[in-house]
Design an enzyme around this catalytic site. Structure first.
Site, PDB file in Angstrom:
ATOM      1  N   GLY A 145      94.220  13.066 -37.485  1.00  0.00           N
ATOM      2  CA  GLY A 145      93.661  13.969 -38.491  1.00  0.00           C
ATOM      3  C   GLY A 145      92.659  13.293 -39.404  1.00  0.00           C
ATOM      4  O   GLY A 145      92.795  12.119 -39.761  1.00  0.00           O
ATOM      5  N   CYS A 146      91.651  14.062 -39.814  1.00  0.00           N
ATOM      6  CA  CYS A 146      90.587  13.539 -40.677  1.00  0.00           C
ATOM      7  C   CYS A 146      91.128  13.171 -42.060  1.00  0.00           C
ATOM      8  O   CYS A 146      90.736  12.172 -42.647  1.00  0.00           O
ATOM      9  CB  CYS A 146      89.486  14.596 -40.805  1.00  0.00           C
ATOM     10  SG  CYS A 146      87.832  13.914 -40.886  1.00  0.00           S
ATOM     11  N   PHE A 147      92.048  13.987 -42.586  1.00  0.00           N
ATOM     12  CA  PHE A 147      92.540  13.756 -43.935  1.00  0.00           C
ATOM     13  C   PHE A 147      93.635  12.687 -43.992  1.00  0.00           C
ATOM     14  O   PHE A 147      94.079  12.327 -45.069  1.00  0.00           O
ATOM     15  CB  PHE A 147      93.039  15.064 -44.560  1.00  0.00           C
ATOM     16  CG  PHE A 147      91.927  15.917 -45.110  1.00  0.00           C
ATOM     17  CD1 PHE A 147      91.443  15.716 -46.381  1.00  0.00           C
ATOM     18  CD2 PHE A 147      91.355  16.923 -44.340  1.00  0.00           C
ATOM     19  CE1 PHE A 147      90.415  16.491 -46.894  1.00  0.00           C
ATOM     20  CE2 PHE A 147      90.329  17.710 -44.840  1.00  0.00           C
ATOM     21  CZ  PHE A 147      89.854  17.499 -46.122  1.00  0.00           C
TER      22      PHE A 147
END
Length: 247
Positions: free
Chosen positions: A145-147
């Site tokens: 995930g990016c976050f």
């Protein structure tokens, strides 16, 4: 003035169409068929967007996504996966590399966009900062995930990543996209992955702890028009745009 800029606002286009439109507009800017563009749009249905080169087949459970009504799209830019909830805000910036504030220095260009975002979010009353060095976060053990991943020159609020961005350069054009969660942290991405229960719960917890949202920062979820107006003002100031060409 740093050249002519077009402003586009879209609040009801699906993720698939938005990704295709950003790619199409980048091609037009490359061919000088369009001025530089800032687009601000929201997500009308839950969607997982994948980075351009991200390998998702072994981890993302497409059947779970289908049952949950979650659209799967692939971004023309890089980066990692984001679960976009209804109302999340995404911006895209498309411009020739030689047009201010863009240059051959990728990190400097990335930082210039982040500073424009800081100005826009400040107009909403949110105090954010751009970190020259990424914070140190423990590995999640998922790397999807990016976050979940800290980065340099990104926008943080209260120690949490508030904007996740990715940039792609091709044929002399910069395309940068970034997402700001509205009210949900996107931790539901954990339920869409092929993870054992322990890793799933850790991943969900880490995304909740590391992700900022507009509702968290303001104690209320703003509407699309409010956010789009503030961000457009931030980009206008940061990019020295005298006036927008409205799409």
């Amino acid at each position: 003035m740093s050249g002519k800029w077009k402003l586009g606002l879209d609040s009801g286009i699906t993720g698939q169409k938005n990704m295709a439109l950003d790619a199409e507009l980048a091609a037009k800017v490359a061919e000088r068929e369009s001025p530089s563009i800032v687009r601000i749009y929201s997500w009308p249905c839950p969607s997982v967007s994948l980075g351009r080169h991200q390998k998702a087949e072994s981890l993302l459970d497409s059947e779970r996504c289908r049952r949950g009504g979650v659209e799967i799209v692939r971004r023309p830019t890089g980066g990692k996966a984001i679960l976009h909830s209804v109302g999340d805000i995404t911006y895209s910036v498309i411009a020739p590399i030689n047009q201010s504030p863009f240059s051959t220095d990728v990190l400097a260009s990335y930082a210039a966009v982040s500073e424009a975002l800081v100005a826009g979010l400040g107009m909403l009353g949110i105090r954010v900062s751009v970190r020259d060095s990424a914070p140190v976060w423990p590995e999640t053990g998922v790397d999807f995930g990016c976050f979940e991943t800290p980065g340099r020159h990104e926008v943080y609020w209260a120690g949490r990543k508030l904007v996740a961005s990715a940039q792609r350069r091709s044929t002399g054009v910069v395309l940068q996209q970034g997402t700001i969660p509205l009210a949900k942290t996107g931790a539901g991405l954990a339920d869409l992955l092929r993870l054992d229960p322990g890793r799933r719960e850790r991943f969900r917890r880490d995304l909740n702890d590391r992700t900022g949202t507009l509702a968290r920062a303001l104690d209320i979820a703003p509407n699309f028009r409010e956010v789009a107006h503030a961000l457009s003002q931030g980009f206008q100031t940061g990019f020295a745009v005298s006036s927008w060409i409205l799409d």
